[in-house]
Structure formats: structure tokens, C-alpha cells
Design a protein around this motif. Structure first.
Motif, PDB file in Angstrom:
ATOM      1  N   VAL A 304       0.686  -1.232   0.101  1.00 33.89           N
ATOM      2  CA  VAL A 304      -0.006   0.179  -0.125  1.00 33.89           C
ATOM      3  C   VAL A 304       0.980   1.346   0.000  1.00 33.89           C
ATOM      4  CG1 VAL A 304      -1.500   1.320   0.652  1.00 33.89           C
ATOM      5  CG2 VAL A 304      -2.377  -1.031   1.570  1.00 33.89           C
ATOM      6  N   GLY A 305       2.377   1.026   0.940  1.00 29.08           N
ATOM      7  CA  GLY A 305       2.677   2.765   0.499  1.00 29.08           C
ATOM      8  C   GLY A 305       3.322   2.543  -0.477  1.00 29.08           C
ATOM      9  N   SER A 307       2.319   1.742  -3.334  1.00 28.51           N
ATOM     10  CA  SER A 307       1.799   1.938  -4.831  1.00 28.51           C
ATOM     11  C   SER A 307       1.151   3.677  -4.163  1.00 28.51           C
ATOM     12  CB  SER A 307       0.155   0.989  -4.240  1.00 28.51           C
ATOM     13  OG  SER A 307       0.535   0.442  -4.123  1.00 28.51           O
ATOM     14  N   CYS A 308       1.011   4.262  -3.178  1.00 25.74           N
ATOM     15  CA  CYS A 308       0.551   5.883  -2.732  1.00 25.74           C
ATOM     16  C   CYS A 308       1.569   6.448  -3.409  1.00 25.74           C
ATOM     17  CB  CYS A 308      -0.113   5.809  -1.807  1.00 25.74           C
ATOM     18  SG  CYS A 308      -1.194   5.056  -0.767  1.00 25.74           S
ATOM     19  N   GLY A 309       2.833   5.909  -2.288  1.00 28.25           N
ATOM     20  CA  GLY A 309       4.393   6.862  -3.033  1.00 28.25           C
ATOM     21  C   GLY A 309       4.596   6.957  -5.145  1.00 28.25           C
ATOM     22  N   SER A 310       4.060   5.380  -5.594  1.00 24.34           N
ATOM     23  CA  SER A 310       3.697   5.731  -7.212  1.00 24.34           C
ATOM     24  C   SER A 310       3.385   6.480  -7.492  1.00 24.34           C
ATOM     25  CB  SER A 310       3.786   3.944  -6.757  1.00 24.34           C
ATOM     26  OG  SER A 310       4.835   3.341  -6.480  1.00 24.34           O
ATOM     27  N   PHE A 311       1.826   6.970  -6.969  1.00 27.04           N
ATOM     28  CA  PHE A 311       0.612   7.158  -7.362  1.00 27.04           C
ATOM     29  C   PHE A 311       1.335   8.724  -7.452  1.00 27.04           C
ATOM     30  CE2 PHE A 311      -3.303   9.528  -7.059  1.00 27.04           C
ATOM     31  CZ  PHE A 311      -3.845   9.309  -8.320  1.00 27.04           C
ATOM     32  N   ALA A 312       1.772   8.818  -6.588  1.00 26.18           N
ATOM     33  CA  ALA A 312       2.047  10.942  -5.825  1.00 26.18           C
ATOM     34  C   ALA A 312       3.303  10.583  -6.769  1.00 26.18           C
ATOM     35  CB  ALA A 312       2.059  10.696  -4.666  1.00 26.18           C
TER      36      ALA A 312
END
Length: 669
Positions: A304-305, A307-312
């Protein structure tokens, strides 16, 4: 049709000399070194045939069945003049770098195991870079994994049939036909493409139907059955012009710089009237791109971490890319406006050099829209076209009263995907733009339209020196005479002297060869093609990071250091001198000379050591008694220029002096 009937009868009569028992029927589910005749870098390892060597920068290989295949049948009936055969094989093509240019391989019928003038790269190790069909016979089915616009390739993944020429007679995107998927009731066959550079095993079927003058080519994944419809079905009586009574049959492949593994895994062939024997494709090895093994599954929190960082990060990249593209688009619009407004005044770098800028419309009209009929040749840069321009446009003469007066020009178009491109284009502009000498091809100007780059030269009506030394067709009956050869050598030497010493900078040509020496209407030699030229300030040390030039003309010191010097140009000129006097290529085909005589320089050097130097002269040329002494002297000059030690080669001012004095008094070299 009467002409075709006569041709068929003539071929039938020739075929009476062949034995009706010349049957060929073989099956190789694996290969041994004794099974095939291997040429060049071809080799067999782990029972698999490979065509190229990944350790060589410039590699080609051919593999043939040792026994020639009868192509003209023993029947005297016209409709049976050509015999038939069928063949099947499995191949695999895998590049080291997926994005690198591709080359592919070819199935070939050839009258010789070493086609004359054959080169590597996109020429499959079979064809030369001549712009017309060369003497064969040579018939190939290419499995081409690269797109070369100068060859009219439809894409970078296609199959084609080649008749004595690199430009295919017919092509089709690689793939196969199958019945519709999902149980559809439609009778239409579905076309499925095949990526031939994936490394996956691909099976090919080729049927040569002699009586019908037909070639059928079919491909499919190796594990699939033979498709119901051929990929290519080519029928034309002209096929009879590209075969001989008996021909070698096999494979050929080549590459340069970018490694591409071309393998043949098994092969069968039969000319007995039955289909080629079935191949065992169930246990064939697979050559696929390496896959990085996956590690153990990470914790859900980490997923999850990340994924969120990659999305940002992706969002920031998208916004940055959007702003960059918008700014670049706006800059392009402004640039196009500025280019339209200032076209007549020329660009900033154009003002520095004398060649004038032509409009794209003028050059398009001059070459009939860059039509194929105007094509003069092609090479590493791209295509060259013959054009006709009004004198007022070609020379920039305003107010020309005679509007019908015209001048022929040659227009060189730099390919979009050329491995040379803008840097070399600018080299020609910066060097040829200011160099002016009677022995250099005059440059008229240039043109740029977006990414399309063009150079305009004075047209040389008598082609290149290479075409006169190794003629074909009408020229073959009348070789170039000695007086013309000697004069051309003097012209080129004077041009090279000007490049080395006659200008404000030292200009190293770096690609002196007979195909880059053009002949004007008076048969005077003009040195051209400055795409690899290098300019140096006097007294500066030449430096380079890569070897450039043409195999056979390269000085031996370039094998240990890449920096070209004036002495390297002198060596190339020496090879040209020996080539002009002897009428032999720098590297001869294996079948035409003894094994120890492949290299021209070594062959002439051996004759000199034995006191038989005059035997190196071209036997096709008539010499007077006085000319033979001159011929021997110029051969010695060529050997001096080709001395293995650069510092012991003469400089171009000495070469020019010797050529001028050659007919006056002997010179001890």
C-alpha cells in the motif's frame, strides 16, 4: 506469351543434361558440423545452427546443404521446365536489446556460396548495396526483422521474396491465417501476426512449384499445424530468370554492432514430389529473453505504501510532462513562424557557409516527388535522387532570361532512422560548404523541412569509379582504359592533397573508396560523400571514440586505436590505387581466388616480393610497351601508401608529385 514459351522450351532443352535421379531428400532434427557447408561466422553448437557471431562487430554467416539442388528438371515438356521442391524449418531470432535495429535471416537459393559484393547488416550477407539487380542467379525468402525505408520495407517484421536484389518483389507482414476463434461460424480466416524477434520458435514452409512458376511461403508458431493458406503466394514466369540448373540451398544472416541471435533448429527438404518430411517440434529448446526472478511476496502495508508513493510520483511526472509538452509545442509553433518569416534570409548557421538554401517544393518538383524512377542509390545516409532544376534556381541567378535552361543535380535525403543523421549532415554542410576544388564533388546547397534533411550536389553523369572497375550489363564488354584510370587516380590524389594541406583546417575524409569517387561528364574523378569527414586545427592531435570507414580500406593501425590520421587516408588511397590498376576488389570472394589471395594488398605485396609485380595488372586492359613501366611504378606507389607502419607512408604531396612524374622518368620507391 510467345516469348515465355520460347524461354520455357530453351530451359527444357538445357535441363536434358541433368540426371533424372538427382533426388534430394533430407531431415535434420539436429545438426552436426559435417551436415552442412558453413561459410563466414556460421557455426553449430548444441546441435543448433547459428548464423552470426555475437563477439564480432560486423558478422555474417551462411550455411548450405553440401549437394547442389537440381532446379531444371529432366523433362522436355515446356510446362515442366523447372523442377519442384518443398522445405520446412524452424528458426528463432532474439536480439540482446529489444529496442535495437533488427536484421533477420534468409532462406536462399544461390549459384555460389559467396555471392559477389555481399555485405552484412540489413543486406543478409547476400546482397551488395548496388542500386540495380546484380548478376545471380540468387533467389531468397527473407524473414526481415528491421524496417529500412530505402528498401521499401512495409514494417520491421515482414516476410519477402527477393530476386537478385535487396528490394523485395513481394512482401507481407509476418503472421499466419487460422480459422476464426471462439467457435465462430464465419468462413473468413483470421490473420494473426507473429513477432519474429521474440525468440520464440517459428516454423516456415516453402513450396517451390516449378511447372507453375510459383513460390508459396507459410509461417506459424512451431507448435501450430500448417495454416490452411500461405502467407505469400507469388506466381510469375520471371522466376526462371533467377535460377540455374543446380543451386546451393541454405540460409544466410548478418548483423552489425547490435547483437541479434539467428538460429535454425531443424530442417527438412525434398524434391521427390512428396512434401518435406515432418519435423519433430515437441522437444526443441526455447530461446527467450531473460526474466528477473520474483522475490517473496512483501507485506500488505509495504504494498500500500509503495502504491501510494508511486501514484503520487506518477501524478507529479504527468503534470511535469504536460507542462513540458505544452511549452515544447508552443516553442515549435514560434519556431515554425520564425522559420517561415526568415526563410529567405536563411538560418543563423547557413549565413556562415556559402551553400544556399533550396525550398522543399523546388526539390520535390525537380525529382518528380522523389519518385522511384529518379532513384540513383542508397546507403547509410538514405536515398539519393537525380533532379532537374532551372538554372535560375540551382545557381541562384535572378532575372534569368532563358527560363527553359536547366541543370541536373543529385539530391541526397538523410533518412529519419539513419544511424548517421543530423551530426553527419552538419559535417557535410560545414566541410563541403566551404571546400572548393576541381577534384571534389561541387555542392549546390541544402534544404531542411522539419526533420527531413537534404543536400544538393552537382550531378555526376558517369556514376562511380566502382561501377566502371566492376561493370555489369552494357559496360561489361568495355572495361575502363588505362589512361582514364591513371587520370582518375591523379584527380583523387590532388583532391586529397587539398583536404590535407590546402585549407585552413586539416580535413580527414575517413571513407575513401571507389564507390565514393564519382566521374563527371569528362570522366574526371571527383571525391564525394563527406558524411564521415573530420576537421582538425593544424597541429591538433586527432582523436575519436569509434572506428569508421569500410572494411578492406581501413588502415591496420585502426585495429588498435580509433583515431584516424592523414596517414590513414593515405592507406585507403593506396588500396584504391591497387584496386584501379589490378581490377580486383580489396577483399575477393573465396570462390574466385586462392585462399591466400583474398586480401588485395597482401596479394600484390607477395607478387612484388617474388619479382612478378607486373602480373598484378588488370588482364582486361590493353597496355602499350611504354605503359607497362608506368603501371609497375604506380603499383609500387600503391604498396608504399599501404605500408603497415603509418610513419613510413608517403604524404599526399609526394604522391601527387610521383603521379605527375610517373610517365617522365622512373622513381625508386
Amino acid at each position: 506469351m510467345p516469348q515465355f514459351t520460347l524461354l520455357a522450351i530453351f530451359v527444357s532443352l538445357l535441363s536434358l543434361s541433368l540426371s533424372s535421379s538427382s533426388a534430394v531428400d533430407f531431415l535434420f532434427n539436429s545438426f552436426n558440423s559435417s551436415d552442412l557447408l558453413l561459410v563466414g561466422d556460421a557455426g553449430i553448437g548444441s546441435s543448433i545452427l547459428r548464423l552470426t557471431n555475437s563477439s564480432n562487430y560486423d558478422s555474417f554467416g551462411r550455411a548450405f546443404f553440401p549437394t547442389r539442388l537440381p532446379i531444371l528438371s529432366s523433362s522436355s515438356m515446356p510446362n515442366s521446365s523447372l523442377s519442384s521442391f518443398s522445405t520446412s524449418f524452424v528458426f528463432s531470432i532474439l536480439p540482446d536489446i529489444p529496442s535495437s535495429p533488427g536484421f533477420g535471416l534468409a532462406f536462399v537459393l544461390s549459384n555460389t556460396t559467396s555471392p559477389p559484393g555481399a555485405i552484412s547488416g540489413q543486406y543478409f550477407g547476400l546482397f551488395s548495396n548496388d542500386t540495380h539487380q546484380v548478376p545471380g542467379p540468387l533467389l531468397a525468402v527473407e524473414f526481415d526483422t528491421g524496417q529500412n525505408p530505402e528498401f521499401n520495407d512495409p514494417d520491421g517484421n515482414h516476410v519477402g521474396i527477393d530476386l537478385n536484389f535487396i528490394i523485395s518483389t513481394v512482401t507481407h507482414t509476418a503472421g499466419y491465417y487460422r480459422a476464426p476463434a471462439n467457435g465462430s461460424a464465419s468462413s473468413e480466416l483470421e490473420f494473426v501476426t507473429i513477432d519474429m524477434r521474440s525468440g520464440k520458435n517459428v516454423r516456415a514452409w516453402i513450396e517451390f512449384d516449378g511447372p507453375r512458376f510459383q513460390i508459396n511461403v507459410t509461417i506459424a508458431p512451431a507448435e501450430e499445424p500448417k495454416p490452411p493458406r500461405p502467407l505469400i503466394s507469388y506466381t510469375d514466369p520471371v522466376i526462371a530468370n533467377y535460377v540455374s540448373p543446380e543451386m546451393f540451398v541454405g540460409f544466410s544472416g548478418s548483423m552489425v554492432k547490435w547483437v541479434e541471435h539467428q538460429r535454425i533448429l531443424d530442417w527438412s527438404l525434398s524434391n521427390t514430389g512428396s512434401p518435406a518430411r515432418e519435423l519433430n517440434t515437441s522437444n526443441l529448446p526455447l530461446f527467450l529473453p531473460p526474466v528477473t526472478p520474483s522475490s517473496s511476496i512483501p507485506p500488505i502495508g509495504l504494498i500500500v505504501g509503495v502504491s501510494c508513493g508511486s501514484f503520487a510520483l506518477l501524478l507529479l511526472c504527468f503534470l511535469g510532462l504536460y507542462c513540458y509538452c505544452r511549452r515544447k509545442k508552443r516553442a515549435k509553433i514560434l519556431e515554425e513562424r520564425r522559420e517561415e518569416e526568415d526563410e529567405e534570409d536563411g538560418e543563423e548557421w547557413e549565413l556562415k557557409y556559402w551553400p544556399r538554401r533550396f525550398s522543399y517544393q523546388d526539390l520535390s518538383r525537380a525529382t518528380d516527388g522523389f519518385s522511384r524512377e529518379r532513384l540513383l542509390g542508397f546507403g547509410g545516409f538514405g536515398k539519393v535522387y537525380r533532379g532537374v532544376l532551372p538554372i535560375s534556381i540551382s545557381k541562384g541567378i535572378e532575372g534569368n532570361e532563358n527560363e527553359e535552361e536547366e541543370e541536373e543535380v543529385a539530391v541526397k535525403c538523410v533518412s529519419h532512422d539513419s544511424r548517421q543523421g543530423l551530426k553527419e549532415f552538419m559535417a557535410e554542410i560545414s566541410s563541403m560548404g566551404r571546400l572548393q576544388h576541381r577534384s571534389l564533388v561541387p555542392m549546390r546547397g541544402w534544404c531542411r523541412r522539419n526533420n527531413e534533411l537534404m543536400l544538393v550536389y552537382e550531378y555526376m553523369p558517369n556514376d562511380s569509379l566502382n561501377h566502371w572497375l566492376f561493370p555489369s550489363g552494357d559496360k561489361a564488354a568495355k572495361p575502363m582504359d588505362w589512361a582514364t584510370r591513371r587520370r582518375v587516380l591523379s584527380d583523387v590524389a590532388e583532391g586529397l592533397l587539398y583536404l590535407h594541406t590546402g585549407w585552413e583546417q586539416v580535413v580527414l575524409h575517413r571513407d575513401i573508396k571507389t564507390s565514393n569517387i564519382l566521374l563527371d561528364k569528362e570522366m574526371r574523378g571527383r571525391l564525394g560523400d563527406f558524411g564521415l569527414a573530420k576537421l582538425y586545427e593544424r597541429g591538433a592531435a586527432p582523436s575519436s571514440t569509434r572506428v569508421v570507414g569500410t572494411l578492406g580500406y581501413l588502415a591496420p593501425e585502426l585495429a588498435v586505436r580509433a583515431a584516424t590520421t592523414a596517414a590513414s587516408d593515405v592507406y585507403s588511397f593506396g588500396v584504391v590505387t591497387l584496386e584501379v590498376v589490378s581490377g580486383r576488389r580489396p577483399i575477393e570472394a573465396a570462390e574466385t581466388v586462392e585462399e591466400e589471395d583474398w586480401l588485395l594488398v597482401e596479394w600484390v605485396r607477395g607478387l612484388y616480393a617474388e619479382g612478378r609485380l607486373i602480373e598484378a595488372k588488370d588482364a582486361r586492359v590493353e597496355y602499350g610497351a611504354e605503359a607497362e613501366e608506368e603501371v609497375e611504378l604506380i603499383l609500387k606507389l600503391g604498396l608504399a601508401c599501404c605500408h603497415p607502419e603509418p610513419e613510413r607512408r608517403p604524404e599526399m604531396n609526394e604522391v601527387v608529385a610521383l603521379l605527375v612524374e610517373a610517365t617522365r622518368s622512373p622513381v625508386n620507391l
